[in-house]
Motif scaffolding. Structure first.
Motif, PDB file in Angstrom:
ATOM      1  N   HIS A  55     -47.481  14.241 -13.453  1.00 30.09           N
ATOM      2  CA  HIS A  55     -47.440  15.686 -13.200  1.00 30.09           C
ATOM      3  C   HIS A  55     -47.698  15.966 -11.718  1.00 30.09           C
ATOM      4  CE1 HIS A  55     -47.734  16.711 -17.511  1.00 30.09           C
ATOM      5  NE2 HIS A  55     -47.399  17.929 -17.141  1.00 30.09           N
ATOM      6  N   ILE A  56     -48.746  15.368 -11.193  1.00 30.38           N
ATOM      7  CA  ILE A  56     -49.106  15.592  -9.795  1.00 30.38           C
ATOM      8  C   ILE A  56     -47.977  15.151  -8.879  1.00 30.38           C
ATOM      9  CG2 ILE A  56     -50.703  14.901  -7.970  1.00 30.38           C
ATOM     10  CD1 ILE A  56     -52.857  14.678 -10.238  1.00 30.38           C
ATOM     11  N   ASN A  57     -47.382  13.995  -9.148  1.00 32.04           N
ATOM     12  CA  ASN A  57     -46.277  13.501  -8.334  1.00 32.04           C
ATOM     13  C   ASN A  57     -45.070  14.427  -8.381  1.00 32.04           C
ATOM     14  OD1 ASN A  57     -46.343  10.421  -7.242  1.00 32.04           O
ATOM     15  ND2 ASN A  57     -47.883  10.797  -8.807  1.00 32.04           N
ATOM     16  N   VAL A  58     -44.721  14.902  -9.567  1.00 31.62           N
ATOM     17  CA  VAL A  58     -43.564  15.793  -9.699  1.00 31.62           C
ATOM     18  C   VAL A  58     -43.792  17.070  -8.904  1.00 31.62           C
ATOM     19  CG1 VAL A  58     -42.361  17.283 -11.356  1.00 31.62           C
ATOM     20  CG2 VAL A  58     -42.695  14.879 -11.872  1.00 31.62           C
ATOM     21  N   TRP A  59     -44.997  17.621  -8.972  1.00 37.55           N
ATOM     22  CA  TRP A  59     -45.288  18.851  -8.230  1.00 37.55           C
ATOM     23  C   TRP A  59     -45.277  18.613  -6.721  1.00 37.55           C
ATOM     24  CZ3 TRP A  59     -49.988  20.335 -11.726  1.00 37.55           C
ATOM     25  CH2 TRP A  59     -49.505  20.824 -12.926  1.00 37.55           C
ATOM     26  N   VAL A  60     -45.832  17.498  -6.277  1.00 33.04           N
ATOM     27  CA  VAL A  60     -45.854  17.208  -4.833  1.00 33.04           C
ATOM     28  C   VAL A  60     -44.431  16.995  -4.320  1.00 33.04           C
ATOM     29  CG1 VAL A  60     -46.545  15.494  -3.115  1.00 33.04           C
ATOM     30  CG2 VAL A  60     -48.215  16.332  -4.771  1.00 33.04           C
ATOM     31  N   TYR A  61     -43.656  16.181  -5.032  1.00 28.48           N
ATOM     32  CA  TYR A  61     -42.276  15.939  -4.597  1.00 28.48           C
ATOM     33  C   TYR A  61     -41.447  17.212  -4.651  1.00 28.48           C
ATOM     34  CZ  TYR A  61     -43.395  10.962  -4.950  1.00 28.48           C
ATOM     35  OH  TYR A  61     -43.957   9.726  -4.805  1.00 28.48           O
TER      36      TYR A  61
END
Length: 116
Positions: A55-61
């Motif tokens: 989740h965190i990666n998808v939001w950052v990217y």
């Protein structure tokens, strides 16, 4: 009794990874967080941690792509948007199917940084 535990493991692990499909709501990260705190199963906990990290990666990217798209007047959005979409949905589907087909092994997403 064994199949009941396996079914519960499948359901909770798949729910943790599948929660990304409602990621338009910021509350979607609450599903794997709740699973992490409620479950006592080690495999389910590992899947929940991996889902939180994803989740965190998808939001950052997504934020990076949005900023680059804004700076280039949408040009990079046309290029990076479909790649991000495939990354987001493709890896999520892979995680759900892995949990349903191999419930005794936690799923690990490739190409992500792990904070949890």
């Amino acid at each position: 009794m064994q199949s009941s535990d396996t079914d519960k493991r499948k359901l909770l692990s798949a729910a943790a990874h599948g929660s990304i499909f409602i990621s338009a709501l910021v509350a979607s990260i609450g599903i794997p967080i709740a699973i992490l705190f409620v479950s006592e199963d080690g495999v389910v906990k590992e899947n929940a941690k991996e889902a939180i990290n994803f989740h965190i990666n998808v939001w950052v990217y997504g934020a990076i792509i949005a900023a680059l798209s804004f700076l280039t007047l949408g040009l990079l959005g046309f290029i990076l948007g479909p790649i991000w979409f495939l990354y987001h949905w493709g890896l999520s589907l892979w995680g759900v199917f892995h949990c349903l087909n191999n419930p005794d092994q936690p799923f690990r997403y490739p190409f992500i940084f792990r904070l949890v």
